[in-house]
Design an enzyme around this catalytic site. Structure first.
Site, PDB file in Angstrom:
ATOM      1  N   ASN A 171      18.532  16.454  18.808  1.00 42.06           N
ATOM      2  CA  ASN A 171      19.266  17.632  18.013  1.00 42.06           C
ATOM      3  C   ASN A 171      19.122  17.106  16.422  1.00 42.06           C
ATOM      4  O   ASN A 171      18.149  17.211  15.559  1.00 42.06           O
ATOM      5  CB  ASN A 171      20.408  17.683  18.381  1.00 42.06           C
ATOM      6  CG  ASN A 171      20.633  19.356  18.080  1.00 42.06           C
ATOM      7  OD1 ASN A 171      20.579  20.163  17.027  1.00 42.06           O
ATOM      8  ND2 ASN A 171      21.811  19.755  18.486  1.00 42.06           N
ATOM      9  N   ASP A 172      20.446  16.600  16.430  1.00 39.65           N
ATOM     10  CA  ASP A 172      21.070  16.548  14.565  1.00 39.65           C
ATOM     11  C   ASP A 172      19.901  15.421  14.143  1.00 39.65           C
ATOM     12  O   ASP A 172      18.970  16.081  12.850  1.00 39.65           O
ATOM     13  CB  ASP A 172      21.774  16.142  14.518  1.00 39.65           C
ATOM     14  CG  ASP A 172      23.333  16.508  15.494  1.00 39.65           C
ATOM     15  OD1 ASP A 172      22.729  18.325  15.526  1.00 39.65           O
ATOM     16  OD2 ASP A 172      24.232  16.188  15.827  1.00 39.65           O
ATOM     17  N   VAL A 173      19.012  14.881  15.022  1.00 37.24           N
ATOM     18  CA  VAL A 173      18.270  13.750  14.106  1.00 37.24           C
ATOM     19  C   VAL A 173      16.912  14.221  13.387  1.00 37.24           C
ATOM     20  O   VAL A 173      16.144  13.797  13.124  1.00 37.24           O
ATOM     21  CB  VAL A 173      17.849  12.145  14.684  1.00 37.24           C
ATOM     22  CG1 VAL A 173      18.905  11.488  14.436  1.00 37.24           C
ATOM     23  CG2 VAL A 173      17.602  13.078  15.961  1.00 37.24           C
TER      24      VAL A 173
END
Lengths: 106, 474
Positions: free
Chosen positions: B400-402
């Site tokens: 997700n965040d990456v």
């Protein structure tokens, strides 16, 4: 221990720090988990410290015996477990070059 | 005899360095690890020679046997997805050993007063022991908390007391140092009360707990590296105190390695180590409130396994972006099966691995290696970021965040400036996700609402398997 000895140890400490940086910097991202788990096993060397403390104490009392016993157990778990799990992980990477070669031919 | 011990120690640490050098390539890595393990055996034998006159053989052997019995089964049986918590646990017991060694020395030397009998560097040795006690205890308890978070005994999200967190940590740290100073001063006279030494261990231990508790799941790679570095440094300090060169060298190398990894991880998240340790990524402003407010006006397009399979079947190049969700779903073998089907159709499959994907450095690589993914197909972020624009389909599995494009485009995003994988540049993106909930950091991901993005909801392993079935049927 005298001062010369102590300073020699400090010299070893500083040099190993630099060697550590030089060697570890070359490890690729892909192998970072095995690296961490391998270095983790290596700091299990503290079990030696626990052996020395207990082994060189003359007539260790019960508290020292209990503390050293736990310390040796912990240290042994750290060393043995660390090397075994690292070996398992690395074995999975091991076959890669040959696989890549055969895949290339297909 | 002591010369022999010293010589064996030198051989041992030479083997450690040689072994670690082997880790620079997968080919030599297995041998490298074995060399390091053999070095450990040499150092171990040397130590037994050193303490050959001891009266405690029975106790020593019993402890070694217990250690072996306890240590081997989890190391042999652990699933590759659970490696981070096992490493955290092993790291913790190492730190615990260091703290206990310092305690043992304290008792054996009557509160370090015994050291003052000899002429020589007494104060530095006492300081080294006290440093080992503080860092060892901190590392032990911190690692236990990290283990419990990863094992989900404790919740993975940040737990903190808010603004009081840093003052509390500072007080605990100062308290541990003050107790250490009291023990140090006491060693010059009659020796301080043992309560003070126990106070060092307790205060440092609580500090370890309060330091790791507020750190969220996605920051775990940094924490684990940091704890690893700390245990290494404490081992080196204990080695100084015990005049044991093998411990000094090994401890420092581990300290260096942990420091390098900690730095790498922090850089990959564009955050300072200090701000991560201070805790609370997404615990505050970027939390759930923000996520619900913006989700209302944007709709993510959901897709089916059949549609995803068709898209994949007509691609020339596919990039797989694995994340922690892949580990949770244990989807690595399913992914490899899908890649095999794609490759049979002449489609090139690559894997884009962000440095902080997963819960420890290199976590994804180990999982993919377990599933027999070729070493050369796993690409680091910098090597693959230029390739997304030439890629037809990117499959994001549990990451997700990456992949969050806001890190590049939205200065208001909490993760703005963090290097991410440029998945939005590929012609289409399929995101495999369990639900629309935001990641560990609790940050909204605009990728999910992108024009080229479709979502395939469900368990990652099942979704991938379904796509593979559909691919085979085409």
């Amino acid at each position: 221990m005298d001062y010369t000895n102590f300073l020699a140890n400090i010299a070893i400490l500083v040099l190993s720090g630099f060697i550590g940086f030089a060697v570890i910097s070359k490890v690729p991202n892909t192998l970072h988990t095995p690296l961490m788990s391998g270095t983790n096993a290596i700091h299990g060397i503290v079990v030696l410290g626990a052996l020395v403390v207990l082994g060189t104490a003359e007539n260790p009392g019960i508290p020292l015996q209990v503390i050293s016993f736990v310390a040796i157990v912990f240290g042994t778990v750290n060393v043995i477990g660390g090397f075994v799990v690292t070996d398992r992980m690395l074995a999975m990477f091991k076959t890669r070059p040959t696989n890549a070669a055969t895949d290339g031919k297909n | 005899m002591e010369i022999l011990v010293y010589a064996l120690y030198i051989i041992a640490f030479a083997m450690f360095i040689l072994g670690l050098s082997g880790l620079t390539a997968p080919k030599s890595a297995v041998r490298g690890n074995k060399i390091a393990a053999a070095g450990m055996a040499v150092a171990f034998v040397a130590t037994l020679i050193h303490i050959r006159d001891t009266s405690s053989w029975l106790l020593i052997i019993a402890a070694l046997v217990v250690g072996v019995i306890v240590g081997i089964p989890p190391a042999r049986r652990v699933k590759m997805t659970a490696v981070p918590q096992l490493v955290a646990l092993f790291n913790g017991v190492g730190g615990g050993t260091v703290a206990l060694i310092a305690w043992g020395e304290y008792i054996d030397s009557d509160g370090f007063t015994g050291l003052h009998v000899t002429s020589g560097p007494v104060l530095p040795l006492v300081i080294a022991s006290l440093f080992a006690a503080i860092i060892g205890s901190l590392s032990f308890w911190g690692s236990i908390v990290a283990f419990m978070k990863l094992q989900q005994i404790l919740p993975g999200h940040p737990l903190s007391v808010g603004r009081l967190q840093q003052p509390l940590n500072a007080i605990l740290f100062i308290g541990a140092v003050v107790a250490a100073v009291i023990v140090g001063i006491g060693s010059a006279s009659a020796g301080a009360s043992p309560i003070w030494f126990v106070a060092i261990l307790i205060l440092a231990g609580i500090l370890g707990v309060t330091m790791v508790l507020p750190i969220g799941g996605a920051d775990m790679p940094v924490v684990i590296s940091l704890l690893n570095a700390l245990t290494g440094l404490s081992a080196a300090a204990a080695g100084l105190a015990l005049n044991n060169i093998a411990m000094i060298v090994a401890g420092m190398i581990v300290g260096a390695s942990g420091t390098i990894l900690t730095n790498l991880m922090a850089k990959a998240m564009n955050r300072s180590i200090l701000s991560i340790v201070a805790g609370g990524f997404g615990g505050g402003s970027g939390g759930s409130g923000a996520a619900t407010s913006s989700a209302g006006d944007q709709v993510a397009k959901s897709t089916s396994a059949a549609d995803a399979a068709i898209k994949l079947a007509y691609a020339n190049q596919v990039i797989v972006v694995p994340g922690y969700g892949l580990a949770v779903a244990q989807a690595q073998h399913a992914v490899k099966d899908m890649a095999k089907v794609l490759e049979a159709r002449g489609i090139e499959v690559k894997y884009a691995i962000h440095p902080v994907a997963g819960r420890m450095p290199g976590h994804m690589n180990v999982l993919l290696a377990e599933a027999d993914v070729e070493y050369d197909a796993m690409k680091e972020m910098d090597d693959i970021n230029g390739e997304f624009s030439r890629t037809d389909v990117t499959i994001v599995i549990g990451a997700n965040d990456v992949t969050n494009p806001a890190a590049r485009t939205d200065p208001n995003s909490p993760i703005f400036g963090m290097p991410v994988l440029n998945v939005t540049e590929s012609r289409s993106v399929i995101v495999l996700k369990r639900s629309m909930s935001s990641g560990f950091a609790g940050i909204e991901n605009p990728l999910f609402f992108g024009a080229n993005t479709t979502m395939l909801f469900g368990d990652a392993k099942k979704s991938v398997a379904q796509v593979t079935e559909e691919l085979k049927a085409l």
